[in-house]
Design a protein around this motif. Sequence first.
Motif, PDB file in Angstrom:
ATOM      1  N   ASP A  13      -1.904  -3.403   1.575  1.00 22.66           N
ATOM      2  CA  ASP A  13      -2.190  -4.314   0.472  1.00 22.66           C
ATOM      3  C   ASP A  13      -2.852  -5.570   1.000  1.00 22.66           C
ATOM      4  O   ASP A  13      -2.420  -6.125   2.016  1.00 22.66           O
ATOM      5  CB  ASP A  13      -0.896  -4.732  -0.241  1.00 22.66           C
ATOM      6  CG  ASP A  13      -0.256  -3.586  -0.996  1.00 22.66           C
ATOM      7  OD1 ASP A  13      -0.990  -2.856  -1.670  1.00 22.66           O
ATOM      8  OD2 ASP A  13       0.978  -3.446  -0.916  1.00 22.66           O
ATOM      9  N   THR A  18      -4.903  -3.364  -3.540  1.00 23.42           N
ATOM     10  CA  THR A  18      -4.265  -2.328  -2.731  1.00 23.42           C
ATOM     11  C   THR A  18      -5.386  -1.480  -2.158  1.00 23.42           C
ATOM     12  O   THR A  18      -6.151  -0.865  -2.899  1.00 23.42           O
ATOM     13  CB  THR A  18      -3.308  -1.470  -3.576  1.00 23.42           C
ATOM     14  OG1 THR A  18      -2.260  -2.305  -4.067  1.00 23.42           O
ATOM     15  CG2 THR A  18      -2.723  -0.341  -2.759  1.00 23.42           C
ATOM     16  N   GLU A  21      -2.863   3.682  -0.652  1.00 24.55           N
ATOM     17  CA  GLU A  21      -1.522   3.958  -1.143  1.00 24.55           C
ATOM     18  C   GLU A  21      -1.238   5.426  -0.889  1.00 24.55           C
ATOM     19  O   GLU A  21      -2.011   6.297  -1.308  1.00 24.55           O
ATOM     20  CB  GLU A  21      -1.446   3.637  -2.627  1.00 24.55           C
ATOM     21  CG  GLU A  21      -0.068   3.731  -3.195  1.00 24.55           C
ATOM     22  CD  GLU A  21      -0.020   3.213  -4.625  1.00 24.55           C
ATOM     23  OE1 GLU A  21       1.051   2.802  -5.028  1.00 24.55           O
ATOM     24  OE2 GLU A  21      -1.056   3.235  -5.315  1.00 24.55           O
TER      25      GLU A  21
END
Length: 95
Positions: A13, A18, A21
């Motif tokens: 992040d 972000t 992920e």
Amino acid sequence: MAFLLGCEKVRVDFPTKTVFEDLSLGVDEGARIGIVGRNGDGKSTLLRVLAGDVEVDEGRVIRTRGVSVGVLGQADDLRDEDTVERAVVGDRPEY
């Protein structure tokens, strides 16, 4: 082929975004890979994560013992007073 490096369930992040992920990938010995994406998609961040220059927020990065990753940055820090030789090899002895 032997496993060299990779990551499992990585999350990175930045303050406004972000970048990754749940990213998992692996690179085996002898593999030829390419990292392709639009500007700002995180290609350089991925390389810096694999090199250990960027800490992940979640997950883990795995490097086989003895494996090192070098990253050539997108910008240079050349000094005007340096010769071409010094810019390329630095203070290393001549070889």
